[in-house]
Design a protein around this motif. Structure first.
Motif, PDB file in Angstrom:
ATOM      1  N   PHE A  43       0.839  -1.207   0.000  1.00 18.36           N
ATOM      2  CA  PHE A  43       0.000   0.000   0.000  1.00 18.36           C
ATOM      3  C   PHE A  43       0.873   1.255   0.000  1.00 18.36           C
ATOM      4  CE2 PHE A  43      -1.491   3.351   2.877  1.00 18.36           C
ATOM      5  CZ  PHE A  43      -2.637   3.782   2.222  1.00 18.36           C
ATOM      6  N   SER A  44       1.878   1.270   0.842  1.00 13.69           N
ATOM      7  CA  SER A  44       2.737   2.430   1.012  1.00 13.69           C
ATOM      8  C   SER A  44       3.513   2.765  -0.256  1.00 13.69           C
ATOM      9  CB  SER A  44       3.708   2.186   2.176  1.00 13.69           C
ATOM     10  OG  SER A  44       4.553   3.279   2.385  1.00 13.69           O
ATOM     11  N   GLY A  45       3.961   1.729  -0.963  1.00 18.45           N
ATOM     12  CA  GLY A  45       4.785   1.939  -2.142  1.00 18.45           C
ATOM     13  C   GLY A  45       4.046   2.513  -3.330  1.00 18.45           C
ATOM     14  N   GLN A  46       2.709   2.544  -3.275  1.00 14.22           N
ATOM     15  CA  GLN A  46       1.924   3.051  -4.392  1.00 14.22           C
ATOM     16  C   GLN A  46       1.614   4.541  -4.269  1.00 14.22           C
ATOM     17  OE1 GLN A  46       1.365   0.963  -6.991  1.00 14.22           O
ATOM     18  NE2 GLN A  46       2.637  -0.375  -5.724  1.00 14.22           N
ATOM     19  N   THR A  47       2.225   5.211  -3.298  1.00 13.02           N
ATOM     20  CA  THR A  47       1.921   6.621  -3.049  1.00 13.02           C
ATOM     21  C   THR A  47       2.186   7.497  -4.271  1.00 13.02           C
ATOM     22  OG1 THR A  47       2.456   6.317  -0.707  1.00 13.02           O
ATOM     23  CG2 THR A  47       2.415   8.572  -1.534  1.00 13.02           C
ATOM     24  N   PHE A  48       3.331   7.271  -4.923  1.00  9.21           N
ATOM     25  CA  PHE A  48       3.652   8.021  -6.139  1.00  9.21           C
ATOM     26  C   PHE A  48       3.613   7.053  -7.320  1.00  9.21           C
ATOM     27  CE2 PHE A  48       6.278   9.756  -9.465  1.00  9.21           C
ATOM     28  CZ  PHE A  48       5.969  11.113  -9.438  1.00  9.21           C
ATOM     29  N   PRO A  49       2.940   7.438  -8.400  1.00  5.92           N
ATOM     30  CA  PRO A  49       2.286   8.737  -8.653  1.00  5.92           C
ATOM     31  C   PRO A  49       0.782   8.753  -8.337  1.00  5.92           C
ATOM     32  CG  PRO A  49       2.442   7.500 -10.693  1.00  5.92           C
ATOM     33  CD  PRO A  49       3.061   6.620  -9.624  1.00  5.92           C
ATOM     34  N   HIS A  50       0.220   7.582  -7.982  1.00 10.91           N
ATOM     35  CA  HIS A  50      -1.229   7.442  -7.925  1.00 10.91           C
ATOM     36  C   HIS A  50      -1.918   8.423  -6.988  1.00 10.91           C
ATOM     37  CE1 HIS A  50       0.558   3.568  -9.154  1.00 10.91           C
ATOM     38  NE2 HIS A  50      -0.463   3.536  -9.998  1.00 10.91           N
ATOM     39  N   VAL A  51      -1.319   8.703  -5.837  1.00  8.93           N
ATOM     40  CA  VAL A  51      -1.951   9.577  -4.852  1.00  8.93           C
ATOM     41  C   VAL A  51      -1.351  10.980  -4.877  1.00  8.93           C
ATOM     42  CG1 VAL A  51      -2.486   9.898  -2.413  1.00  8.93           C
ATOM     43  CG2 VAL A  51      -2.445   7.594  -3.384  1.00  8.93           C
ATOM     44  N   LEU A  52      -0.034  11.064  -4.918  1.00  5.20           N
ATOM     45  CA  LEU A  52       0.618  12.362  -4.786  1.00  5.20           C
ATOM     46  C   LEU A  52       0.396  13.284  -5.980  1.00  5.20           C
ATOM     47  CD1 LEU A  52       4.052  11.594  -3.078  1.00  5.20           C
ATOM     48  CD2 LEU A  52       1.944  12.463  -2.067  1.00  5.20           C
ATOM     49  N   VAL A  53       0.411  12.745  -7.183  1.00  5.59           N
ATOM     50  CA  VAL A  53       0.262  13.619  -8.349  1.00  5.59           C
ATOM     51  C   VAL A  53      -1.097  14.327  -8.360  1.00  5.59           C
ATOM     52  CG1 VAL A  53       0.136  13.707 -10.868  1.00  5.59           C
ATOM     53  CG2 VAL A  53       1.962  12.409  -9.761  1.00  5.59           C
ATOM     54  N   PRO A  54      -2.221  13.631  -8.155  1.00  6.36           N
ATOM     55  CA  PRO A  54      -3.502  14.359  -8.078  1.00  6.36           C
ATOM     56  C   PRO A  54      -3.545  15.391  -6.957  1.00  6.36           C
ATOM     57  CG  PRO A  54      -3.888  12.022  -8.419  1.00  6.36           C
ATOM     58  CD  PRO A  54      -2.426  12.168  -8.128  1.00  6.36           C
ATOM     59  N   LEU A  55      -2.922  15.081  -5.809  1.00  3.77           N
ATOM     60  CA  LEU A  55      -2.891  16.042  -4.701  1.00  3.77           C
ATOM     61  C   LEU A  55      -2.112  17.297  -5.089  1.00  3.77           C
ATOM     62  CD1 LEU A  55      -2.235  14.060  -1.381  1.00  3.77           C
ATOM     63  CD2 LEU A  55      -4.240  15.436  -1.960  1.00  3.77           C
ATOM     64  N   MET A  56      -0.945  17.106  -5.703  1.00  8.44           N
ATOM     65  CA  MET A  56      -0.132  18.253  -6.090  1.00  8.44           C
ATOM     66  C   MET A  56      -0.836  19.082  -7.158  1.00  8.44           C
ATOM     67  SD  MET A  56       3.833  16.874  -5.974  1.00  8.44           S
ATOM     68  CE  MET A  56       3.584  15.405  -6.992  1.00  8.44           C
ATOM     69  N   ARG A  57      -1.470  18.406  -8.095  1.00 11.21           N
ATOM     70  CA  ARG A  57      -2.188  19.131  -9.149  1.00 11.21           C
ATOM     71  C   ARG A  57      -3.320  19.964  -8.544  1.00 11.21           C
ATOM     72  NH1 ARG A  57      -4.012  15.039 -11.884  1.00 11.21           N
ATOM     73  NH2 ARG A  57      -2.249  14.873 -13.320  1.00 11.21           N
ATOM     74  N   ALA A  58      -4.031  19.399  -7.595  1.00 19.30           N
ATOM     75  CA  ALA A  58      -5.157  20.105  -6.968  1.00 19.30           C
ATOM     76  C   ALA A  58      -4.698  21.346  -6.211  1.00 19.30           C
ATOM     77  CB  ALA A  58      -5.914  19.160  -6.030  1.00 19.30           C
ATOM     78  N   HIS A  59      -3.458  21.316  -5.683  1.00 17.82           N
ATOM     79  CA  HIS A  59      -2.940  22.456  -4.916  1.00 17.82           C
ATOM     80  C   HIS A  59      -1.981  23.316  -5.734  1.00 17.82           C
ATOM     81  CE1 HIS A  59      -4.529  19.993  -1.630  1.00 17.82           C
ATOM     82  NE2 HIS A  59      -4.486  21.067  -0.880  1.00 17.82           N
ATOM     83  N   ASP A  60      -1.857  22.996  -7.036  1.00 17.37           N
ATOM     84  CA  ASP A  60      -1.028  23.772  -7.960  1.00 17.37           C
ATOM     85  C   ASP A  60       0.421  23.879  -7.498  1.00 17.37           C
ATOM     86  OD1 ASP A  60      -0.638  25.156 -10.344  1.00 17.37           O
ATOM     87  OD2 ASP A  60      -0.890  27.114  -9.375  1.00 17.37           O
TER      88      ASP A  60
END
Length: 242
Positions: A124-141
């Protein structure tokens, strides 16, 4: 246990080579963060490997919290103390504390369960990038520095209702990012399930550094580079099997 291939122990101290740490990150956690590459300028032992070693040495408690206070480089001698205390620290041979652990509740040393639980968590932990982090970063510009993409594992904690777990699975429930200048604090809340029922909850904390304005093309290039590293590792593994 399966962790034997990813560390060495001598004179009561544990040592992890760059190759061992990198193999764990790629083969077990599916984590291709460049700081775990053997040739990285500043190689960092995967936090998930340290977490797994703690569970192997001390067992799984109903409530546990892990705080990573400093990064661990390759070939660092680590002292895992012989203790039954509710709180303890993992330090290097100079006394520099790298990891703080708190635990409470019932405990199990069932090695089969420990392996299943650690594998479920690190997967679970190893899937953080890009699946979770990229959408979060995009949402916060915002985005991490593509030349030095630092994503630091700050800590994690979990609470289990009981230890009667056969096939644990972790499911992301919520993710958030708080931006403070060039720093970003990420929280990943998860549910632990077994046999179709929720048996616990937890959270993983990450720190993003060197934040800058988000750029789609630059981020896509970083994601493509990550995917290629993953594919190259898979091709290498297939050659080794052949």
């Amino acid at each position: 246990m399966y962790l034997d291939a990813f560390h060495d122990t001598q004179d009561g101290l544990t040592r992890i080579t760059a190759q061992q740490g990198s193999r764990f990150a790629k083969e077990i956690a599916g984590d291709f963060n460049p700081i775990h590459n053997p040739g990285a300028k500043r190689f960092v032992v995967p936090g998930d490997l340290l977490f797994s070693l703690v569970l192997e040495r001390y067992g799984l408690s109903e409530c546990m919290a892990f705080s990573f206070t400093d990064m661990v480089g390759a070939d660092t001698d680590l002292d895992f103390p012989d203790t039954d205390a509710p709180s303890f620290e993992i330090a290097d041979a100079t006394g520099r504390v790298c990891l703080k652990v708190r635990r409470e509740g019932r405990r199990t040393r069932d090695m089969s369960l420990l392996e299943r639980f650690t594998l479920a968590y690190v997967s679970f932990s190893g899937q953080t990038f890009p699946h979770v982090l990229v959408p979060l970063m995009r949402a916060h510009d915002v985005m991490i520095n593509p030349q030095r993409p630092l994503v630091i594992y700050e800590g994690m904690s979990f609470d289990l209702e009981d230890l009667d777990i056969r096939e644990p699975e972790l499911e992301l429930e919520n993710s958030s990012l708080m931006v403070n200048g060039k720093r970003g604090d990420v929280s990943l809340d998860f549910v632990i399930r077994a046999g179709g029922r929720a048996v616990g909850t937890g959270a993983k904390k990450l720190v993003l550094s060197g934040l800058r304005p988000y750029d789609d093309a630059t981020m896509q290039a970083l994601v493509d580079q990550y995917a290629e590293s993953k594919a190259a590792n898979r091709r290498s593994g297939m050659k080794d099997e052949g």
